[in-house]
Design a protein around this motif. Structure first.
Motif, PDB file in Angstrom:
ATOM      1  N   ARG A 205      41.355  50.927  44.404  1.00 16.03           N
ATOM      2  CA  ARG A 205      42.008  50.731  43.104  1.00 16.03           C
ATOM      3  C   ARG A 205      41.197  49.776  42.222  1.00 16.03           C
ATOM      4  N   LEU A 206      40.726  48.698  42.820  1.00 14.36           N
ATOM      5  CA  LEU A 206      39.929  47.736  42.065  1.00 14.36           C
ATOM      6  C   LEU A 206      38.561  48.321  41.692  1.00 14.36           C
ATOM      7  N   ALA A 207      37.971  49.074  42.606  1.00 13.17           N
ATOM      8  CA  ALA A 207      36.670  49.680  42.319  1.00 13.17           C
ATOM      9  C   ALA A 207      36.769  50.669  41.163  1.00 13.17           C
ATOM     10  N   GLN A 208      37.852  51.444  41.118  1.00 14.18           N
ATOM     11  CA  GLN A 208      38.040  52.367  40.005  1.00 14.18           C
ATOM     12  C   GLN A 208      38.086  51.636  38.671  1.00 14.18           C
ATOM     13  N   GLN A 209      38.669  50.438  38.659  1.00 10.54           N
ATOM     14  CA  GLN A 209      38.809  49.665  37.431  1.00 10.54           C
ATOM     15  C   GLN A 209      37.513  48.973  37.024  1.00 10.54           C
ATOM     16  N   PHE A 210      36.769  48.453  38.008  1.00 11.63           N
ATOM     17  CA  PHE A 210      35.729  47.487  37.664  1.00 11.63           C
ATOM     18  C   PHE A 210      34.303  47.845  38.081  1.00 11.63           C
ATOM     19  N   VAL A 211      34.116  48.805  38.952  1.00 13.00           N
ATOM     20  CA  VAL A 211      32.771  49.112  39.434  1.00 13.00           C
ATOM     21  C   VAL A 211      32.112  50.142  38.528  1.00 13.00           C
TER      22      VAL A 211
ATOM     23  N   ALA B 288      35.131  44.736  45.628  1.00  8.52           N
ATOM     24  CA  ALA B 288      36.392  44.617  44.892  1.00  8.52           C
ATOM     25  C   ALA B 288      36.579  43.196  44.381  1.00  8.52           C
ATOM     26  N   GLY B 289      36.360  42.207  45.259  1.00  5.19           N
ATOM     27  CA  GLY B 289      36.532  40.820  44.846  1.00  5.19           C
ATOM     28  C   GLY B 289      35.511  40.378  43.830  1.00  5.19           C
ATOM     29  N   VAL B 290      34.243  40.709  44.066  1.00  4.18           N
ATOM     30  CA  VAL B 290      33.182  40.320  43.133  1.00  4.18           C
ATOM     31  C   VAL B 290      33.391  40.979  41.769  1.00  4.18           C
ATOM     32  N   ALA B 291      33.701  42.269  41.764  1.00  4.77           N
ATOM     33  CA  ALA B 291      33.877  42.991  40.493  1.00  4.77           C
ATOM     34  C   ALA B 291      35.086  42.477  39.723  1.00  4.77           C
ATOM     35  N   ALA B 292      36.198  42.206  40.422  1.00  4.99           N
ATOM     36  CA  ALA B 292      37.399  41.719  39.746  1.00  4.99           C
ATOM     37  C   ALA B 292      37.125  40.404  39.025  1.00  4.99           C
ATOM     38  N   TYR B 293      36.331  39.532  39.642  1.00  2.00           N
ATOM     39  CA  TYR B 293      36.031  38.232  39.035  1.00  2.00           C
ATOM     40  C   TYR B 293      35.006  38.368  37.900  1.00  2.00           C
ATOM     41  N   ILE B 294      33.906  39.057  38.177  1.00  2.00           N
ATOM     42  CA  ILE B 294      32.825  39.167  37.193  1.00  2.00           C
ATOM     43  C   ILE B 294      33.298  39.873  35.932  1.00  2.00           C
ATOM     44  N   LYS B 295      33.997  40.984  36.088  1.00  2.00           N
ATOM     45  CA  LYS B 295      34.402  41.774  34.919  1.00  2.00           C
ATOM     46  C   LYS B 295      35.431  41.036  34.058  1.00  2.00           C
TER      47      LYS B 295
ATOM     48  N   LEU C 246      46.160  43.436  38.061  1.00  2.00           N
ATOM     49  CA  LEU C 246      44.744  43.155  38.246  1.00  2.00           C
ATOM     50  C   LEU C 246      44.385  41.726  37.850  1.00  2.00           C
ATOM     51  N   ASN C 247      45.059  41.211  36.828  1.00  2.00           N
ATOM     52  CA  ASN C 247      44.740  39.874  36.344  1.00  2.00           C
ATOM     53  C   ASN C 247      44.999  38.802  37.391  1.00  2.00           C
ATOM     54  N   ASP C 248      45.864  39.070  38.368  1.00  2.00           N
ATOM     55  CA  ASP C 248      46.194  38.079  39.382  1.00  2.00           C
ATOM     56  C   ASP C 248      44.984  37.685  40.216  1.00  2.00           C
ATOM     57  N   TYR C 249      43.975  38.553  40.287  1.00  2.00           N
ATOM     58  CA  TYR C 249      42.827  38.267  41.145  1.00  2.00           C
ATOM     59  C   TYR C 249      42.001  37.091  40.648  1.00  2.00           C
ATOM     60  N   LEU C 250      41.947  36.873  39.353  1.00  2.00           N
ATOM     61  CA  LEU C 250      41.204  35.718  38.853  1.00  2.00           C
ATOM     62  C   LEU C 250      41.801  34.435  39.422  1.00  2.00           C
ATOM     63  N   GLU C 251      43.128  34.309  39.347  1.00  2.00           N
ATOM     64  CA  GLU C 251      43.794  33.118  39.874  1.00  2.00           C
ATOM     65  C   GLU C 251      43.641  33.032  41.385  1.00  2.00           C
ATOM     66  N   ARG C 252      43.775  34.155  42.061  1.00  2.00           N
ATOM     67  CA  ARG C 252      43.642  34.158  43.526  1.00  2.00           C
ATOM     68  C   ARG C 252      42.247  33.688  43.950  1.00  2.00           C
ATOM     69  N   ILE C 253      41.230  34.160  43.255  1.00  2.00           N
ATOM     70  CA  ILE C 253      39.857  33.806  43.617  1.00  2.00           C
ATOM     71  C   ILE C 253      39.582  32.332  43.317  1.00  2.00           C
ATOM     72  N   LEU C 254      40.051  31.868  42.168  1.00  2.00           N
ATOM     73  CA  LEU C 254      39.832  30.463  41.806  1.00  2.00           C
ATOM     74  C   LEU C 254      40.532  29.511  42.770  1.00  2.00           C
ATOM     75  N   SER C 255      41.630  29.959  43.355  1.00  2.00           N
ATOM     76  CA  SER C 255      42.387  29.086  44.261  1.00  2.00           C
ATOM     77  C   SER C 255      42.137  29.410  45.729  1.00  2.00           C
TER      78      SER C 255
END
Length: 505
Positions: A244-250, A185-192, A3-12
Motif C-alpha cells: 500500500r505504501l509502495a503504491q503511494q510513494f515508490v 515503505a518506511g524510507v519512501a513514506a518519510y522522504i516523500k 499515510l500521514n501517521d508514518y512521519l510521526e511514527r518514524i520521528l518517534s
C-alpha cells in the motif's frame, strides 16, 4: 492507517538504544566510473550487519513487560532473525527464531550466539511463517513480522530520516533493496513527505521480483518460487501494508541479475574494503543500471547497502561472476582449422588482450574448438573481435551470457564421448541438502545410463548440476514424467551450442 501517521511514527521510533546512525559515504571510484555522485548508506555496519535491527527493536521495545515476559517469535532467513535476537537480549526476553533449513550458516550461528532459540524447518519463508504462528498461538507469544508491521516499517524508515539529515543538499534518487518491502515503505513514506522531488526506486533480483510485478499489476502477486542467491530478499509475496505504501510513494522498481549483484559487491569492496551480501549490494547494482539506462551524468544518487552477512564460501562464485557483471570479461567459442599455423594465427588475432581462460580440444582431423576467456573494456570489443576473426575465416561464437557455458562448460571442455548415443543434457538446481542426489538417482529408470555428471559448489543454497542421460527416443514420455515428478528446477540443454561444440558426440 492514514499515510500521514508514518512521519510521526518514524520521528518517534525507538531504534538508537541498539542501532547506530550509519554514515552516508561517497564511493569515489564507483562515482567516477558511473559519472554520477554515488553515496552509500552503510547499513551493513550495524551491530548485526543489517538494517533489520531498527524495525525489530522498534516493534519489540513498544511491547508491554507482560508481553515481553511471554516472549517473541519471528520467521526469517537470517537478518531479521539477528535483529530480533539482538533486541531480545537487550530487552531480556525469550526469543524463538524460526529459520529455513537453507539459511546461511553464518546467520544461524550469529542468532544462536545472541542467545535466541533457533528452529530450522522447511525450505522457504512460508514454511517458517506457518510454524512461527503456530508457536505464538500455542505459547501466547508475540510474532515480530519481518516487514509487514507499522512499527517495523517505522523503524526501517529512520534510514530515510538519517539520509536527509546527513545530506541536506539536493538529492536526485535513492535506491532501496526490496524483499518484503519494509525498508522501501518506511524510507519512501518519510522522504516523500519532506522531499517529494527525490525519486525512490526499488531494486529486486530478476528471479525474486514480487514488488515489481505487484506494482505493475496493481495487486500483490504470489510468486511460485524465488531465486535464493540474494537470500535476504527471497520473498514470494510482499506485505499488504508495504505494498500500500509502495503504491503511494515508490517511483519505480528495477530488476538486476546475479552477475550485476556480484559486480556491485566488488565495486563496494574496492571503495570501502567491506564485503556485502548479495541483497546488500542490490541497490548499488540498481543505481549503476539506472544511470546507464537513463544516460544521466552529474546526478546525486544514494544506494542503501543493507547487509553484510555473507557466507565466506560464496566469495569464490562472486569473484568469478563479478567480471561478467561488470562486463570486464567475455567468453567466446572459436572453431579453427586443424592444420599447422592455424592456432598461431588465432592467437595473433587476439593480440595483446589479457586471456583469463584458455581451453583447447582436438575435435576431428579437420577442426579444433577453443574456449577462451578475455578481459575487455566494453561489450563492443567482443563484436569487433568476432568480426575480425570471421574476416580471417575463423568462426567464433559469443558465450558471455550463456549460463551453461559460464557455470559448467568452462570446467568440462574436452569431455567428448563419441560413442554415446541418445544423450540428453539437462542442467539442474539441486537443493543443497543430504539426500538430494540419492532422490535423483532412485527416481531414474534403471535402464537409463548417466553419461555425464558435473557438480560444483558455488556457495549458494542449491547445487548447480549438469547431467547427461542416455534415453532412447521411445522413452520420451517416461523421461518427461521423471523430470516432472522430481520437482527440481531444470533446463534442457541438448540443443545448446556450447554443448554441441565441446561435449556432444
Amino acid at each position: 492507517m492514514p499515510l500521514n501517521d508514518y512521519l510521526e511514527r518514524i520521528l518517534s521510533a525507538r531504534v538508537y538504544d541498539v542501532a547506530v546512525e550509519t554514515p552516508l559515504e561517497l564511493a569515489p571510484n564507483l562515482s567516477r566510473r558511473v559519472g554520477n555522485q554515488i553515496y552509500l548508506k552503510r547499513e551493513d555496519i550495524q551491530p548485526v550487519f543489517s538494517f533489520k535491527i531498527r524495525g525489530a527493536y522498534n516493534k519489540m521495545v513498544k511491547l508491554s513487560r507482560a508481553e515481553l515476559d511471554r516472549g517473541v517469535v519471528c520467521a526469517s532467513a537470517g537478518n531479521h532473525a539477528q535483529g530480533v535476537a539482538y533486541s531480545a537480549a537487550h530487552l531480556k526476553c525469550r526469543a524463538i527464531i524460526v529459520m529455513p533449513a537453507t539459511a546461511p550458516q553464518i546467520k544461524v550461528d550469529a542468532v544462536s550466539r545472541l542467545g535466541a532459540e533457533v528452529v530450522l524447518i522447511g525450505e522457504s519463508y512460508s514454511d517458517c511463517y506457518a510454524h512461527a504462528i503456530k508457536l505464538c498461538e500455542e505459547n501466547g507469544m508475540t510474532f515480530v513480522h519481518p516487514y509487514d508491521d507499522p512499527e517495523v516499517i517505522a523503524g526501517q524508515g529512520t534510514v530515510g530520516m538519517e539520509i536527509l539529515m546527513q545530506h541536506p543538499d539536493p538529492l536526485d534518487v535513492i535506491f532501496v533493496p526490496v524483499g518484503g518491502g519494509g525498508l522501501i515503505a518506511g524510507v519512501a513514506a518519510y522522504i516523500k513527505r519532506l522531499r517529494p522531488e527525490v525519486k525512490i526506486i526499488g531494486v529486486e533480483p530478476t528471479d525474486a521480483n514480487a514488488m515489481y510485478l505487484s506494482l505493475k499489476l496493481g495487486e500483490r502477486v504470489n510468486l511460485p518460487q524465488v531465486g535464493i542467491f540474494a537470500d535476504g530478499v527471497a520473498v514470494k509475496q510482499v506485505g499488504e501494508e508495504t505494498f500500500r505504501l509502495a503504491q503511494q510513494f515508490v517511483d519505480d522498481v528495477i530488476l538486476v541479475d546475479t552477475d550485476a549483484m556480484c559486480a556491485a559487491i566488488k565495486d563496494v569492496f574496492e571503495d570501502t574494503r567491506s564485503i556485502l551480501e548479495p541483497a546488500g549490494a542490490l541497490a548499488v547494482a540498481g543505481a549503476k543500471l539506472w544511470a546507464a539506462r537513463q544516460k544521466v551524468e552529474g546526478q546525486t544518487l544514494v544506494a542503501i547497502t543493507s547487509g553484510a552477512n555473507m557466507n565466506f564460501d560464496r566469495l569464490r562464485y562472486v569473484a568469478e561472476q563479478a567480471e561478467m557483471g561488470e562486463e570486464r570479461e567475455a567468453i567466446i567459442a572459436v572453431t579453427i582449422p586443424e592444420k599447422p599455423g592455424a592456432f598461431r594465427t588465432f592467437c595473433g588475432l587476439i593480440g595483446a588482450r589479457n586471456v583469463t581462460e584458455f581451453n583447447y580440444r582436438y575435435a576431428s582431423d579437420d577442426i579444433a574448438h577453443v574456449f577462451v576467456g578475455l578481459s575487455i573494456q566494453n561489450r563492443s570489443e567482443v563484436a569487433d573481435l568476432i568480426e575480425k576473426l570471421a574476416n580471417e575465416g575463423i568462426i567464433a561464437l559469443d558465450l558471455t551470457n550463456n549460463e551453461l557455458a559460464k557455470l559448467h562448460i568452462r570446467h568440462l571442455v574436452g569431455g567428448r564421448a563419441p560413442h554415446v548415443d541418445n544423450e540428453r543434457l539437462i542442467r539442474f538446481e539441486f537443493p543443497e541438502r543430504p539426500g538430494a542426489l540419492l532422490n535423483f538417482l532412485t527416481g531414474m529408470n534403471v535402464g537409463w545410463n548417466i553419461s555425464l555428471f558435473h557438480y560444483r559448489n558455488h556457495g549458494a543454497d542449491y547445487g548447480r548440476v549438469l547431467v547427461g542421460i542416455q534415453v532412447p527416443a521411445e522413452e520420451d514420455a517416461a523421461f518427461g514424467d521423471f523430470l516432472k515428478k522430481l520437482g527440481y528446477p531444470f533446463w534442457l540443454e541438448s540443443g545448446n551450442p556450447a554443448y554441441q561444440l565441446f561435449l556432444g558426440a
